[in-house]
Write a protein that holds these residues in place. Structure first.
Motif, PDB file in Angstrom:
ATOM      1  N   UNK A 148       0.816  -1.210   0.000  1.00  0.00           N
ATOM      2  CA  UNK A 148       0.000   0.000   0.000  1.00  0.00           C
ATOM      3  C   UNK A 148       0.845   1.253   0.000  1.00  0.00           C
ATOM      4  N   UNK A 149       2.123   1.116   0.395  1.00  0.00           N
ATOM      5  CA  UNK A 149       3.044   2.252   0.449  1.00  0.00           C
ATOM      6  C   UNK A 149       4.463   1.707   0.498  1.00  0.00           C
ATOM      7  N   UNK A 150       4.972   1.312  -0.658  1.00  0.00           N
ATOM      8  CA  UNK A 150       6.262   0.614  -0.705  1.00  0.00           C
ATOM      9  C   UNK A 150       7.073   1.099  -1.904  1.00  0.00           C
ATOM     10  N   UNK A 151       8.284   1.539  -1.628  1.00  0.00           N
ATOM     11  CA  UNK A 151       9.200   2.020  -2.663  1.00  0.00           C
ATOM     12  C   UNK A 151      10.212   0.928  -2.977  1.00  0.00           C
ATOM     13  N   UNK A 152      10.374   0.625  -4.267  1.00  0.00           N
ATOM     14  CA  UNK A 152      11.256  -0.467  -4.691  1.00  0.00           C
ATOM     15  C   UNK A 152      12.196   0.044  -5.783  1.00  0.00           C
ATOM     16  N   UNK A 153      13.454  -0.294  -5.645  1.00  0.00           N
ATOM     17  CA  UNK A 153      14.419   0.051  -6.699  1.00  0.00           C
ATOM     18  C   UNK A 153      14.073  -0.766  -7.947  1.00  0.00           C
ATOM     19  N   UNK A 154      13.909  -0.108  -9.075  1.00  0.00           N
ATOM     20  CA  UNK A 154      13.453  -0.809 -10.288  1.00  0.00           C
ATOM     21  C   UNK A 154      14.434  -1.886 -10.715  1.00  0.00           C
ATOM     22  N   UNK A 155      15.710  -1.646 -10.552  1.00  0.00           N
ATOM     23  CA  UNK A 155      16.719  -2.659 -10.890  1.00  0.00           C
ATOM     24  C   UNK A 155      16.477  -3.941 -10.105  1.00  0.00           C
ATOM     25  N   UNK A 156      16.210  -3.817  -8.797  1.00  0.00           N
ATOM     26  CA  UNK A 156      15.968  -4.988  -7.953  1.00  0.00           C
ATOM     27  C   UNK A 156      14.656  -5.664  -8.324  1.00  0.00           C
ATOM     28  N   UNK A 157      13.631  -4.862  -8.604  1.00  0.00           N
ATOM     29  CA  UNK A 157      12.306  -5.387  -8.969  1.00  0.00           C
ATOM     30  C   UNK A 157      12.387  -6.201 -10.257  1.00  0.00           C
ATOM     31  N   UNK A 158      13.037  -5.655 -11.259  1.00  0.00           N
ATOM     32  CA  UNK A 158      13.107  -6.337 -12.546  1.00  0.00           C
ATOM     33  C   UNK A 158      13.985  -7.579 -12.478  1.00  0.00           C
ATOM     34  N   UNK A 159      15.003  -7.553 -11.639  1.00  0.00           N
ATOM     35  CA  UNK A 159      15.919  -8.693 -11.538  1.00  0.00           C
ATOM     36  C   UNK A 159      15.226  -9.956 -11.046  1.00  0.00           C
ATOM     37  N   UNK A 160      14.194  -9.796 -10.220  1.00  0.00           N
ATOM     38  CA  UNK A 160      13.485 -10.979  -9.705  1.00  0.00           C
ATOM     39  C   UNK A 160      12.194 -11.259 -10.473  1.00  0.00           C
ATOM     40  N   UNK A 161      11.890 -10.445 -11.491  1.00  0.00           N
ATOM     41  CA  UNK A 161      10.704 -10.685 -12.294  1.00  0.00           C
ATOM     42  C   UNK A 161       9.421 -10.111 -11.735  1.00  0.00           C
ATOM     43  N   UNK A 162       9.540  -9.202 -10.764  1.00  0.00           N
ATOM     44  CA  UNK A 162       8.349  -8.551 -10.218  1.00  0.00           C
ATOM     45  C   UNK A 162       7.562  -9.439  -9.276  1.00  0.00           C
ATOM     46  N   UNK A 163       6.284  -9.105  -9.131  1.00  0.00           N
ATOM     47  CA  UNK A 163       5.401  -9.861  -8.238  1.00  0.00           C
ATOM     48  C   UNK A 163       5.029 -11.210  -8.849  1.00  0.00           C
TER      49      UNK A 163
END
Length: 282
Positions: A148-163
Motif C-alpha cells: 500500500x506504500x512501498x518504494x522499490x528500486x526498479x533494478x531490484x524489482x526487474x531482476x526478480x521478475x516482479x510480483x
C-alpha cells in the motif's frame, strides 16, 4: 520516481483516486501510472488527465496490475501505492529524507489511519497493527512491508521478475523476501505516510482476514515454517470471551469488542488457511 497504483473499482472510486493523486507533490522527472484492473476500463475517463492509465485486465489481481504498471515505469525507483491509501502531499520527498544507501532495494513507508474513519474496525486495525509489516532479525532477509506504500528500486524489482501473479494474497511479503535474498537491504521511512481507508463492515473485514489466511498458507508452502496457521482451539476462543467480559466489566468497551473480533478473525484466518490462494480469472 514512478508512482504505480493498481485500480479496481467504479467511477466513484476512480474520481476519488484522481483527487488523491492531484494532491501529490511531484518533481519534474516523476511520473504517475494507474494500472486499471477492471474489465471495462473504468479508470481512464477519470484519471487520464492525472496519470498514464494502462490496462491490466489479464487477471483479477492487484499483483498483476502492479506488474503491468511497473512495466511502463521508466524511473530508477517505483513507488507502489494502493488506491484506498491517500498519500500526504510530501510523500515522495519524505522517502528520500535521508537518501537511501546504495545496497537498499526496498524502502517502506507508513500506512496510517484515514482521518475520515472512526469505526470500531478501523480502530481495531490500528490497535492490532494490521498494516505495519514486520521486521525480522537485524541480519535476516525476512523484513517486509505492505505494498500500500512501498518504494522499490526498479533494478531490484526487474531482476526478480516482479510480483508473483495468479495469487490473491501475500505477494508483498514474497516480493520483499525475494529481493532481500538477492542481497538488497530494506529501510523504513516512518515519515513517508499514506492514510488508509479501512474496511468498516464486519463481513468484508472477515473476508479480508480469510484472504490473508489463504496467502499465509501459500507463503508457508513456499517458505516452509515461515507462516504457520494461527492456533484455533476452544481454549483460545474461551480466553477471548473471558477477556472481553473482563474488559466490559471495567468499562473498556473497545478492548472488549477487540477481543471478540480477535476470536472472529482467528476463525476467519483458519478458514482461509484451508482455501486456495489462486486468483479468480475474469
Amino acid at each position: 520516481m514512478s508512482v504505480v497504483v493498481p485500480f479496481l473499482g467504479g467511477e466513484r472510486e476512480a474520481l476519488r483516486l484522481a483527487a488523491q493523486l492531484r494532491e501529490l507533490e511531484l518533481g519534474a522527472d516523476d511520473e504517475l501510472i494507474v494500472a486499471d484492473n477492471t474489465e471495462a476500463g473504468v479508470a481512464a475517463p477519470a484519471l487520464a488527465q492525472v496519470a498514464t492509465v494502462v490496462r491490466a485486465a489479464g487477471e483479477r489481481s492487484s499483483y498483476h496490475a502492479r506488474n503491468q504498471g511497473a512495466r511502463r515505469a521508466t524511473r530508477a525507483w517505483v513507488l507502489f501505492l494502493d488506491a484506498d491509501c491517500a498519500p500526504r502531499p510530501d510523500l515522495l520527498e519524505r522517502y528520500f529524507d535521508p537518501g537511501s544507501a546504495a545496497q537498499t532495494g526496498i524502502v517502506a513507508g507508513t500506512v496510517a489511519d484515514h482521518p475520515d474513519h472512526r469505526s470500531l474496525l478501523a480502530r481495531y486495525a490500528t490497535a492490532r497493527s494490521l498494516y505495519a509489516g514486520r521486521d525480522g532479525p537485524e541480519e535476516s532477509d525476512h523484513h517486509y512491508a505492505p505494498t500500500g506504500n512501498l518504494l522499490v528500486r526498479r533494478e531490484a524489482f526487474e531482476a526478480i521478475g516482479g510480483f508473483v501473479e495468479g495469487i490473491r494474497s501475500a505477494g508483498d511479503v514474497d516480493l520483499c523476501w525475494r529481493i532481500q535474498a538477492q542481497g538488497w537491504r530494506m529501510e523504513r521511512r516512518p515519515e513517508a505516510i499514506v492514510a488508509h481507508r479501512h474496511r468498516e463492515d464486519l463481513r468484508s473485514f472477515l473476508a479480508m482476514l480469510a484472504r490473508y489466511g489463504a496467502g499465509a498458507s501459500w507463503l508457508n508452502r513456499r517458505y516452509p515454517g515461515a507462516s504457520p496457521r494461527w492456533t484455533l482451539s476452544p481454549r483460545e476462543l474461551g480466553r477471548s470471551a473471558v477477556d472481553a467480559a473482563r474488559h466490559a466489566a471495567r468499562g473498556r468497551s473497545d478492548d472488549a469488542m477487540f477481543r471478540l473480533v480477535d476470536a472472529l478473525g482467528l476463525i476467519a484466518h483458519n478458514v482461509g488457511y484451508h482455501q486456495s490462494n489462486e486468483v479468480l480469472r475474469p
